[in-house]
Structures are given as structure tokens and as C-alpha cells.
Design a protein around this motif. Structure first.
Motif, mmCIF file in Angstrom:
data_model
loop_
_atom_site.group_PDB
_atom_site.id
_atom_site.type_symbol
_atom_site.label_atom_id
_atom_site.label_comp_id
_atom_site.label_asym_id
_atom_site.label_seq_id
_atom_site.Cartn_x
_atom_site.Cartn_y
_atom_site.Cartn_z
ATOM 1 N N LEU A 199 0.644 -1.242 0.028
ATOM 2 C CA LEU A 199 -0.126 -0.011 -0.126
ATOM 3 C C LEU A 199 0.977 1.284 0.116
ATOM 4 O O LEU A 199 1.646 1.473 0.753
ATOM 5 N N PRO A 200 0.462 2.208 -0.854
ATOM 6 C CA PRO A 200 1.409 3.555 -0.825
ATOM 7 C C PRO A 200 1.154 4.286 0.342
ATOM 8 O O PRO A 200 0.046 4.170 0.943
ATOM 9 N N SER A 201 2.097 5.246 0.580
ATOM 10 C CA SER A 201 2.031 6.154 1.750
ATOM 11 C C SER A 201 0.636 7.030 1.611
ATOM 12 O O SER A 201 0.408 7.306 0.504
ATOM 13 N N GLY A 202 0.199 7.144 2.606
ATOM 14 C CA GLY A 202 -1.115 8.220 2.597
ATOM 15 C C GLY A 202 -2.347 7.635 3.496
ATOM 16 O O GLY A 202 -2.193 6.670 4.333
ATOM 17 N N PHE A 217 -5.253 1.003 7.074
ATOM 18 C CA PHE A 217 -5.022 -0.523 7.091
ATOM 19 C C PHE A 217 -4.361 -0.636 8.216
ATOM 20 O O PHE A 217 -4.359 -1.627 8.971
ATOM 21 N N LEU A 218 -3.513 0.339 8.593
ATOM 22 C CA LEU A 218 -2.542 -0.043 9.905
ATOM 23 C C LEU A 218 -3.400 0.216 10.994
ATOM 24 O O LEU A 218 -3.309 -0.564 12.141
ATOM 25 N N GLN A 267 -0.338 -10.475 5.106
ATOM 26 C CA GLN A 267 -0.329 -10.187 3.780
ATOM 27 C C GLN A 267 -1.689 -10.482 3.113
ATOM 28 O O GLN A 267 -2.135 -9.565 2.185
ATOM 29 N N ALA A 268 -2.450 -11.471 3.873
ATOM 30 C CA ALA A 268 -3.872 -11.814 3.341
ATOM 31 C C ALA A 268 -4.886 -10.590 3.696
ATOM 32 O O ALA A 268 -5.679 -10.176 2.818
ATOM 33 N N ASP A 269 -4.693 -9.929 4.688
ATOM 34 C CA ASP A 269 -5.482 -8.868 5.045
ATOM 35 C C ASP A 269 -5.325 -7.908 4.228
ATOM 36 O O ASP A 269 -5.993 -6.991 3.631
ATOM 37 N N GLU A 270 -3.949 -7.356 4.012
ATOM 38 C CA GLU A 270 -3.422 -6.265 3.155
ATOM 39 C C GLU A 270 -4.311 -6.314 1.419
ATOM 40 O O GLU A 270 -4.663 -5.597 1.025
ATOM 41 N N ALA A 271 -4.121 -7.572 1.005
ATOM 42 C CA ALA A 271 -4.675 -7.994 -0.338
ATOM 43 C C ALA A 271 -6.042 -7.836 -0.139
ATOM 44 O O ALA A 271 -6.628 -6.878 -1.150
ATOM 45 N N LEU A 272 -6.854 -8.147 0.710
ATOM 46 C CA LEU A 272 -8.277 -8.073 0.780
ATOM 47 C C LEU A 272 -8.541 -6.755 0.826
ATOM 48 O O LEU A 272 -9.689 -6.099 0.300
ATOM 49 N N PHE A 273 -7.936 -6.015 1.848
ATOM 50 C CA PHE A 273 -8.222 -4.610 1.846
ATOM 51 C C PHE A 273 -7.943 -3.672 0.699
ATOM 52 O O PHE A 273 -8.736 -2.940 0.188
ATOM 53 N N GLY A 274 -6.961 -4.045 0.106
ATOM 54 C CA GLY A 274 -6.529 -3.546 -1.145
ATOM 55 C C GLY A 274 -7.808 -3.655 -2.272
ATOM 56 O O GLY A 274 -8.247 -2.752 -3.049
ATOM 57 N N LYS A 275 -8.243 -4.888 -2.234
ATOM 58 C CA LYS A 275 -9.443 -5.329 -3.130
ATOM 59 C C LYS A 275 -10.723 -4.418 -2.736
ATOM 60 O O LYS A 275 -11.406 -3.947 -3.578
ATOM 61 N N ILE A 282 -10.961 -1.490 -1.375
ATOM 62 C CA ILE A 282 -10.638 -0.035 -1.693
ATOM 63 C C ILE A 282 -10.315 0.167 -3.067
ATOM 64 O O ILE A 282 -10.107 1.220 -3.557
ATOM 65 N N ARG A 283 -10.427 -0.992 -3.781
ATOM 66 C CA ARG A 283 -10.029 -0.670 -5.205
ATOM 67 C C ARG A 283 -8.628 -0.337 -5.483
ATOM 68 O O ARG A 283 -8.315 0.599 -6.220
ATOM 69 N N HIS A 284 -7.755 -0.813 -4.724
ATOM 70 C CA HIS A 284 -6.029 -0.581 -4.749
ATOM 71 C C HIS A 284 -5.635 -1.892 -4.844
ATOM 72 O O HIS A 284 -5.115 -2.564 -3.758
ATOM 73 N N GLU A 285 -5.448 -2.202 -6.126
ATOM 74 C CA GLU A 285 -4.978 -3.756 -6.356
ATOM 75 C C GLU A 285 -3.537 -3.469 -7.143
ATOM 76 O O GLU A 285 -3.217 -2.730 -7.879
#
Length: 156
Positions: free
Chosen positions: A98-101, A107-108, A143-151, A153-156
Motif C-alpha cells: 500500500l502506498p503512503s497516505g 490499513f495500519l 499479507q492476506a488482510d492487506e490484499a483483501l483490504f486493497g481489493k 478499496i479498489r487498490h490492487e
């Protein structure tokens, strides 16, 4: 988009005010002024951004969060009540995409709510997480949480 954000935030602040004031009509002028001030501060500190939420991944993320919270909470309680402590605390470093911002910060915060783990730093492409038991699959879970979080919020 800006108009929707302003309307949503003002409605939220006015709703909070009405709950605090116990829905008294004589408190509406001060509530309106307080809501406008809160709206101005809110827009100054956190300008609206375009975030597209996907409902199916968001629902999966919420269900995952709730189920993992229960499992991890029971595990932490079990470990606290055992006469012997079978803890192996330590830090795990893992890649972070995930990019900074705002998305990274949200997510954190989300990750910090999971019992037994706590993100401690996110610098560049590396996330460091403290865990109560590093023999557990902490990196894979985050990492699974981050991937699902990215999906979600449409950040894949």
C-alpha cells in the motif's frame, strides 16, 4: 464528489450534535454552528478523496476481521490464563504494497485492532509487526488482510 462529502460530513456532525443535545429544538442554532465549524475543520484536516469501495471484498474483510478477532482474542486469553507462558514474542518484517497516505494509515489502524499483533513501523515497502507468538503465521495473515483490504478499496 466534493458536494457529497460535504453533505455527508455535515449530516454526520449535525446528527452527533442532535444526539448530544437530546434532540431539543432550541439547541439547533448552536448545533448548526458547531456542525459547520466541525465540517470546516474536518475538510481542512482530511480533504475528501476518491475511494471506491467494493462491497463483496469489504464484506469479506469485515467477516475475516470479526472471525480472526474472536479466534485471536480466545488465543490471547488462553495464553494469559495458562500457568506456563508459551509465548514467543518478536518482530516480523514483511513486504508492504500500500502506498503512503490515507489508505496505508487506515490499513495500519485496522491491523492494530487484531489481538496478538501490532504494526510498529511502515517504512517504504517494509512493514514491521510485533507478535505475541512469532511461530504463528503472522506475515501470511497480515499479507492476506492487506490484499483483501486493497481489493475492498479498489487498490490492487
Amino acid at each position: 464528489m466534493m458536494t457529497k462529502a460535504i453533505a455527508a460530513r455535515f449530516t454526520f456532525f449535525m446528527g452527533v450534535w442532535l444526539m448530544i443535545a437530546d434532540w431539543k429544538e432550541e439547541d439547533l442554532p448552536i448545533g448548526f454552528a458547531a456542525s459547520v465549524l466541525a465540517l470546516w475543520i474536518s475538510l481542512s484536516l482530511l480533504p475528501p478523496t476518491a475511494v471506491g469501495l467494493r462491497l463483496a471484498p469489504l464484506a469479506k474483510l469485515i467477516i475475516r476481521f470479526l472471525s480472526l478477532s474472536i479466534i485471536a482474542g480466545v488465543d490471547v486469553a488462553r495464553r494469559a490464563l495458562l500457568p506456563r507462558h508459551d509465548l514467543r514474542p518478536g518482530f516480523v518484517a514483511l513486504p508492504f504494497t500500500l502506498p503512503s497516505g490515507l489508505a496505508r494509515n487506515v490499513f495500519l489502524v485496522y491491523s492494530s485492532l487484531q489481538p496478538g499483533t501490532l504494526p510498529t513501523s511502515a517504512e517504504g515497502a517494509t512493514l514491521r509487526v510485533h507478535g505475541l507468538d512469532i511461530s504463528q503465521p503472522i506475515a501470511a495473515s497480515v499479507q492476506a488482510d492487506e490484499a483483501l483490504f486493497g481489493k475492498a478499496i479498489r487498490h490492487e
